[in-house]
Design a protein around this motif. Sequence first.
Motif, short mmCIF file in Angstrom:
data_model
loop_
_atom_site.label_atom_id
_atom_site.label_comp_id
_atom_site.label_asym_id
_atom_site.label_seq_id
_atom_site.Cartn_x
_atom_site.Cartn_y
_atom_site.Cartn_z
N HIS A 90 0.60 -1.17 -0.12
CA HIS A 90 0.26 0.33 0.13
C HIS A 90 0.80 1.38 -0.01
O HIS A 90 1.92 1.36 0.74
CB HIS A 90 -0.88 -0.07 1.47
CG HIS A 90 -1.63 -0.74 1.33
ND1 HIS A 90 -1.31 -2.73 1.14
CD2 HIS A 90 -3.10 -0.79 0.77
CE1 HIS A 90 -2.70 -3.05 0.79
NE2 HIS A 90 -3.76 -1.98 1.45
N TRP A 98 -4.72 6.43 -2.09
CA TRP A 98 -4.04 5.52 -0.87
C TRP A 98 -4.07 3.86 -2.71
O TRP A 98 -5.13 4.41 -3.55
CB TRP A 98 -4.70 4.65 -0.85
CG TRP A 98 -4.52 5.39 1.28
CD1 TRP A 98 -4.98 6.45 1.38
CD2 TRP A 98 -3.20 4.97 2.42
NE1 TRP A 98 -5.15 6.99 3.02
CE2 TRP A 98 -3.45 5.43 3.20
CE3 TRP A 98 -1.83 3.81 2.32
CZ2 TRP A 98 -2.62 5.61 3.89
CZ3 TRP A 98 -1.74 4.33 3.51
CH2 TRP A 98 -1.93 4.75 4.03
N VAL A 99 -3.23 3.55 -3.39
CA VAL A 99 -3.26 3.07 -4.07
C VAL A 99 -2.42 0.77 -3.33
O VAL A 99 -1.68 1.20 -3.16
CB VAL A 99 -2.47 2.87 -4.93
CG1 VAL A 99 -0.69 3.17 -4.86
CG2 VAL A 99 -2.95 1.75 -6.28
N ALA A 100 -3.81 0.15 -3.98
CA ALA A 100 -2.75 -1.40 -3.41
C ALA A 100 -2.86 -1.80 -3.80
O ALA A 100 -3.46 -2.06 -5.48
CB ALA A 100 -4.39 -2.20 -2.62
N ASP A 106 -5.37 -1.46 -6.59
CA ASP A 106 -6.94 -0.72 -6.68
C ASP A 106 -6.77 0.53 -6.12
O ASP A 106 -5.62 1.10 -5.20
CB ASP A 106 -6.59 -1.60 -6.08
CG ASP A 106 -8.53 -1.76 -5.44
OD1 ASP A 106 -9.95 -1.13 -6.74
OD2 ASP A 106 -8.95 -1.28 -4.29
N ILE A 107 -6.77 1.42 -6.70
CA ILE A 107 -6.84 3.21 -6.39
C ILE A 107 -8.59 3.07 -5.02
O ILE A 107 -8.98 2.17 -5.25
CB ILE A 107 -7.12 4.27 -7.40
CG1 ILE A 107 -6.47 3.69 -8.49
CG2 ILE A 107 -7.69 5.67 -6.71
CD1 ILE A 107 -4.82 4.22 -8.66
N GLN A 108 -7.30 3.11 -4.27
CA GLN A 108 -8.46 3.44 -2.07
C GLN A 108 -8.60 4.77 -1.92
O GLN A 108 -7.71 5.60 -2.24
CB GLN A 108 -7.82 1.94 -2.26
CG GLN A 108 -8.29 0.75 -2.52
CD GLN A 108 -7.63 0.04 -1.56
OE1 GLN A 108 -6.55 -0.02 -0.92
NE2 GLN A 108 -7.86 -0.95 -1.61
N THR A 109 -9.57 5.27 -1.13
CA THR A 109 -9.47 6.40 0.20
C THR A 109 -9.12 7.07 -0.49
O THR A 109 -7.99 7.83 -0.77
CB THR A 109 -8.94 5.56 0.80
OG1 THR A 109 -9.22 4.22 1.11
CG2 THR A 109 -9.07 6.72 2.06
N VAL A 159 -10.64 1.49 -9.83
CA VAL A 159 -11.39 1.60 -8.69
C VAL A 159 -12.44 1.37 -8.75
O VAL A 159 -13.66 1.46 -9.07
CB VAL A 159 -10.53 3.21 -8.90
CG1 VAL A 159 -11.92 3.90 -10.43
CG2 VAL A 159 -11.52 4.20 -7.94
N HIS A 160 -12.81 2.02 -7.34
CA HIS A 160 -14.24 1.93 -6.84
C HIS A 160 -14.45 2.60 -6.50
O HIS A 160 -14.38 3.02 -5.17
CB HIS A 160 -14.99 0.26 -5.86
CG HIS A 160 -15.81 0.05 -5.06
ND1 HIS A 160 -16.33 -1.03 -4.60
CD2 HIS A 160 -17.17 0.88 -5.33
CE1 HIS A 160 -17.92 -0.67 -4.65
NE2 HIS A 160 -18.13 0.32 -4.64
N SER A 161 -15.88 3.27 -6.91
CA SER A 161 -16.44 5.21 -7.19
C SER A 161 -17.83 4.86 -6.28
O SER A 161 -18.45 4.14 -7.05
CB SER A 161 -15.59 5.63 -8.29
OG SER A 161 -16.21 7.06 -8.24
N GLN A 192 -17.98 -8.17 -9.13
CA GLN A 192 -18.21 -8.26 -7.68
C GLN A 192 -18.72 -8.58 -7.17
O GLN A 192 -20.54 -8.69 -7.43
CB GLN A 192 -17.94 -6.54 -6.92
CG GLN A 192 -19.38 -5.85 -7.22
CD GLN A 192 -19.26 -4.63 -5.98
OE1 GLN A 192 -17.50 -4.23 -5.83
NE2 GLN A 192 -20.34 -4.56 -5.62
#
Length: 150
Positions: free
Chosen positions: A50, A67-69, A86-89, A123-125, A146
């Motif tokens: 991360h 953040w990127v996981a 995965d782009i996060q937060t 990304v989950h947006s 998903q």
Amino acid sequence: MRISQAHPDDVAALARLLWLDTRQEEPTASAVEDFAAQLGQWWATRGESHAAFVARLDRPEIVGMAWVALVPRVPRPGATGRLSADIQTVFVLPAQRGRGIGSALVEAAADHATALGAVRVTVHSGRTAVPVYQRLGFASSRQLLQRPPD
């Protein structure tokens, strides 16, 4: 605006932004301090998977983060170092929104993942951010599905 990769000394500022993103209220000093300790411990064990990117304006205060996981994928013949990301937060302080800060953070996180060899960045947006991600080159995919929890 300056975008850079976050370092462990940014944990308190990242904790405050995560608090604001989740609770939509300014945390007390002790609450953010406690959460910063938890975040620091979590990140210390996940530093390889991360990465956080931060935005600063003229002052040293961090006004946004992304953040990127990084997720290792099962090797295949001829492709043993496969990686997904995965782009996060992604969060920008409300007073700083609409200035391209979130887009710059997403670009930095996605570029970082791609430079490390990620074959896909997802990304989950939330609905309101979908047009932003589309402008940045993200597109829906029939192959990416998903399964929500029960």
